[in-house]
Enzyme design. Structure first.
Site, PDB file in Angstrom:
ATOM      1  N   ARG A 128      -5.552   8.907  60.300  1.00  0.00           N
ATOM      2  CA  ARG A 128      -6.842   8.329  59.895  1.00  0.00           C
ATOM      3  C   ARG A 128      -6.873   7.951  58.418  1.00  0.00           C
ATOM      4  NH1 ARG A 128     -10.795  11.982  57.579  1.00  0.00           N
ATOM      5  NH2 ARG A 128     -12.536  11.160  58.822  1.00  0.00           N
TER       6      ARG A 128
ATOM      7  N   GLU B 240      -0.290  17.390  58.465  1.00  0.00           N
ATOM      8  CA  GLU B 240      -1.050  17.450  57.217  1.00  0.00           C
ATOM      9  C   GLU B 240      -1.115  18.868  56.662  1.00  0.00           C
ATOM     10  OE1 GLU B 240      -5.579  16.219  55.799  1.00  0.00           O
ATOM     11  OE2 GLU B 240      -5.229  17.018  57.806  1.00  0.00           O
TER      12      GLU B 240
ATOM     13  N   ASP C 117     -11.660  19.689  50.462  1.00  0.00           N
ATOM     14  CA  ASP C 117     -12.871  19.504  51.262  1.00  0.00           C
ATOM     15  C   ASP C 117     -12.571  19.854  52.716  1.00  0.00           C
ATOM     16  OD1 ASP C 117     -11.181  17.253  50.813  1.00  0.00           O
ATOM     17  OD2 ASP C 117     -12.711  15.859  51.499  1.00  0.00           O
TER      18      ASP C 117
END
Length: 563
Positions: free
Chosen positions: A154, A517, A309
């Site tokens: 994404r 990730e 975040d």
């Protein structure tokens, strides 16, 4: 609060497009439902038709449009998300097995895998389509002059702090020109906006990310000796430093000896829902007053600027997102990165003959060194701790230091200043060997060391920057700091952590065919989870850290690579 920034990249037209895309995002949630809904997808859609898209959206049923109606609308008026970034031809500096690549990786399985990770640079390399510069009113993507390497999935665009570890990996892969392209793209953003954006989208013009541009430049210079490159980017390093020294980022704290220290904090220029996550932010804020919503949205955007975040690190109550208080926190890692920036600028200034500038930044780095040790160091814990400012809304010119304001929760960031030992700009070591050993002992006792690497925190909150997730950047920063501390024992621990990390990446890759990730550091070979989006693969910084660890430590023939 920092002022709200207008969406840049195309002025009023860019704002109009983003407003339309946020309405599409909201309608899509109504049509498709919350399961596997990614709000970012909709603000990444390039506009394929003219402005009648807005009128067509308004004509959809007032009740939730059907799935079919929404799909037909998107197909009619928009191109696919990511289609305005086109796959580039193989980078000219890419070789399948470059000369001198990982000479100390001897085990066959390790070398074969490393070459596969190296080959991923081709898959992640893009160019911004010419249409983006020609019609900025149709794209939230920003034009960039050179090749880009995206994180993956994404994350279709360039991101700031991800780029540091991408550059580190590219240097191992001998892809020096591609590494320079990445930096020159970021320099282009500094020249246009005054700072490096969070990412190369119009909706990211309200914030930055952890500042590592000077570190990229230094590592490229050390690998290539390219003085012309240093001269080209040097003015942008000064400009970026000025951005982080601005009044909204600066905090003055008086220690118990009456000395005033200046440190930095994150502070986004935004008090609205993040466009890429607007439906999520609005849901969290739904029960707040209008004034409280603006404060919450500002804190959410400021937290996105941290790169973490989200995490319990930024919350007064780890179970309640509306208690984010990021702009009232002086972070250990941000000030580490800015100190490194100041050291780097001092080094570059001396290199190009600007001795006065070099002296100014050398003194600035020493002052920040003293500030970090005076305000953030905790001698009892042998760690550096984030410092919390009062959250009562009363701004003070100078805050009086209080021991109770140090956040004693344990995070991987508490050990990031060790990384300053690893800098190569010829200045003195940040942490002497004896202190480094004490910090190492604190790390060993902290509970962060897990079978597959360093956990981000000890709190399992469901947020992605908390336990049990481990992230490639944090492994790398701490490992490099331990490695360069001067202690043989610390070097052994650094190699042990790197080994755990390499093995979990290898096993996960063999099981899934992808680099991830983030990883669950409790279980070797397991990718991470949590947070506001599904786990992603690709993955730029994970690839870069693996190649860096294999380059640093090698992999002997008799050392097993799997868990």
């Amino acid at each position: 609060m920092a002022p709200t920034a207008a969406v840049a990249g195309g002025g009023v037209e860019a704002e109009a497009l983003l407003g339309l895309l946020q309405r599409v995002q909201s309608e899509a949630l109504r049509a498709f439902g919350p399961n596997d809904f990614d709000p970012k997808l909709y603000v990444d859609l390039p506009l394929a038709a003219d402005a009648s898209a807005a009128a067509a959206l308004a004509s959809l049923p007032r009740a939730a449009p059907s799935r079919g109606e929404m799909e037909a609308y998107i197909s009619r008026y928009f191109a696919l998300a990511g289609s305005d970034l086109v796959a580039a031809a193989d980078p000219p500096d890419f070789e399948r097995d470059p000369p001198g690549f990982l000479p100390r990786v001897e085990r066959a399985e390790a070398r074969a895998w490393a070459l596969e990770v190296h080959a991923l640079w081709k898959d992640l390399t893009r160019r911004v389509a010419p249409a983006v510069a020609a019609r900025p009113d149709r794209h939230t993507l920003l034009p960039l002059p050179g090749r880009v390497v995206v994180p993956g999935s994404r994350f279709r665009e360039v991101y700031y702090w991800d780029s540091y570890w991408v550059v580190r990996g590219l240097l191992v892969s001998k892809m020096y020109e591609t590494a320079k392209d990445i930096v020159l793209n970021l320099v282009y953003l500094v020249e246009k906006y005054g700072f490096v954006l969070n990412g190369a989208r119009s909706y990211y013009t309200n914030r930055s990310q952890p500042p590592l541009l000077s570190s990229m430049v230094l590592d490229i210079y050390m690998a290539t000796g390219d003085m012309a490159f240093v001269r080209r980017v040097f003015p942008s390093l000064l400009k970026e430093h000025s951005f982080w020294m601005s009044e909204v980022h600066n905090v003055a704290v008086m220690d118990n000896h009456g000395r005033v220290h200046n440190l930095s904090r994150y502070q986004a220029m935004w008090n609205k829902p993040r466009p890429e996550s607007a439906t999520i932010d609005e849901e969290f804020a739904s029960k707040l007053s209008t004034a409280a919503k603006e404060k919450f949205y500002h804190q959410v955007a400021s937290t996105a600027e941290t790169g973490w975040d989200f995490s319990s690190r930024w919350m007064r109550d780890s179970t309640d997102m509306t208690t984010l208080t990021t702009s009232c926190i002086i972070p250990v890692d941000l000030n580490t990165f800015i100190l490194k920036m100041e050291q780097d600028i001092a080094f570059f200034a001396k290199l190009i003959g600007e001795s006065t500038t070099s002296e100014i930044f050398s003194e600035a780095s020493k002052a920040r060194h003293n500030a970090i040790d005076s305000v953030l160091w905790n001698a009892d814990m042998e760690q550096w701790l984030d410092y919390w400012l009062p959250t009562d809304g009363n701004c003070q010119g100078v805050y009086q230091w209080k021991s109770i304001s140090q956040n004693r929760a344990i995070f991987a960031s508490n050990f990031v200043p060790l990384w300053l030992n690893a800098q190569h700009s010829g200045l003195e070591q940040f942490v002497d060997e004896a202190k480094s050993v004490r910090v190492m002992r604190s790390l060993q006792k902290s509970g962060l060391l897990q079978p597959a690497g360093i956990a981000t925190s000890l709190s399992n909150t469901g947020q992605q920057w908390d336990f049990p997730n481990g992230w490639a950047p944090l492994q790398h920063l701490i490992v490099e700091g331990l490695l360069r501390s001067g202690s043989g024992e610390a070097r052994e621990l650094a190699e042990d952590i790197a080994t755990r990390w390499v093995r979990t990446n290898y096993d996960a890759y063999k099981a899934t065919g992808a680099m991830h990730e983030k990883y669950d550091v409790v279980t070797c070979g397991k990718s991470g989870g949590g947070g506001e989006y599904k786990p992603q693969t690709g993955f730029g910084w994970s690839n870069g850290v693996i190649l860096s660890f294999l380059d640093e430590f090698g992999w002997p023939q008799d050392k097993k690579i799997d868990c």
